[in-house]
Scaffold this motif. Structure first.
Motif, PDB file in Angstrom:
ATOM      1  N   MET A   1       0.824  -1.191   0.000  1.00  0.00           N
ATOM      2  CA  MET A   1       0.000   0.000   0.000  1.00  0.00           C
ATOM      3  C   MET A   1       0.869   1.255   0.000  1.00  0.00           C
ATOM      4  SD  MET A   1      -3.092  -0.329   2.637  1.00  0.00           S
ATOM      5  CE  MET A   1      -4.656  -0.535   1.942  1.00  0.00           C
ATOM      6  N   SER A   2       0.524   2.187  -0.783  1.00  0.00           N
ATOM      7  CA  SER A   2       1.230   3.465  -0.812  1.00  0.00           C
ATOM      8  C   SER A   2       0.748   4.358   0.323  1.00  0.00           C
ATOM      9  CB  SER A   2       0.972   4.163  -2.139  1.00  0.00           C
ATOM     10  OG  SER A   2       1.469   3.391  -3.198  1.00  0.00           O
ATOM     11  N   LEU A   4       0.929   4.275   3.440  1.00  0.00           N
ATOM     12  CA  LEU A   4       0.241   3.535   4.500  1.00  0.00           C
ATOM     13  C   LEU A   4       0.333   4.216   5.860  1.00  0.00           C
ATOM     14  CD1 LEU A   4      -1.283   0.934   5.306  1.00  0.00           C
ATOM     15  CD2 LEU A   4       0.951  -0.088   5.755  1.00  0.00           C
ATOM     16  N   ARG A  17       3.409   0.097  -5.872  1.00  0.00           N
ATOM     17  CA  ARG A  17       3.299  -0.717  -4.667  1.00  0.00           C
ATOM     18  C   ARG A  17       4.347  -0.306  -3.637  1.00  0.00           C
ATOM     19  NH1 ARG A  17       4.980  -6.886  -4.618  1.00  0.00           N
ATOM     20  NH2 ARG A  17       6.730  -5.741  -5.464  1.00  0.00           N
ATOM     21  N   ASN A  18       3.901  -0.033  -2.438  1.00  0.00           N
ATOM     22  CA  ASN A  18       4.755   0.310  -1.296  1.00  0.00           C
ATOM     23  C   ASN A  18       5.568   1.592  -1.462  1.00  0.00           C
ATOM     24  OD1 ASN A  18       3.884  -1.980   0.098  1.00  0.00           O
ATOM     25  ND2 ASN A  18       5.426  -3.240  -0.886  1.00  0.00           N
ATOM     26  N   GLN A  21       5.804   4.286   1.707  1.00  0.00           N
ATOM     27  CA  GLN A  21       5.175   3.392   2.689  1.00  0.00           C
ATOM     28  C   GLN A  21       5.239   3.917   4.115  1.00  0.00           C
ATOM     29  OE1 GLN A  21       3.622   0.507   2.098  1.00  0.00           O
ATOM     30  NE2 GLN A  21       3.478  -0.368   4.110  1.00  0.00           N
ATOM     31  N   ASP A  34       7.620   0.883  -7.645  1.00  0.00           N
ATOM     32  CA  ASP A  34       7.547  -0.005  -6.494  1.00  0.00           C
ATOM     33  C   ASP A  34       8.659   0.297  -5.504  1.00  0.00           C
ATOM     34  OD1 ASP A  34       5.462  -1.183  -7.782  1.00  0.00           O
ATOM     35  OD2 ASP A  34       6.424  -3.118  -8.084  1.00  0.00           O
TER      36      ASP A  34
END
Length: 75
Positions: A1-2, A4, A17-18, A21, A34
């Motif tokens: 999750m971006s 987060l 993705r991430n 983070q 990513d």
């Protein structure tokens, strides 16, 4: 999750993705790819484009990293 962990960070862009983070209060950061700017928590005004670029950055500001693993160990 971006994004987060984002608490109070503003005007951030996170795609991948991430990416971004761990960001908590960093502002005006752009992470595309990513794991880009993964560990950034308080750094402001960073641009990371590419897989794990600026991955380890936590509080560095005003950095620009272009390409896979660019400035990966920068803190």
């Amino acid at each position: 999750m971006s994004l987060l962990s984002n608490i109070s960070g503003e005007a951030n862009v996170s795609i991948g993705r991430n990416s971004l983070q761990a960001n908590e209060s960093g502002n005006e950061d752009t992470a595309i790819g990513d794991g880009a700017l993964y560990y950034n928590t308080t750094g402001d005004g960073n641009v990371a484009l590419g897989f794990t670029s600026l991955f380890a950055n936590t509080s560095g500001t005003g950095n620009t990293a272009l390409g896979k693993n660019a400035l990966r160990q920068n803190t």
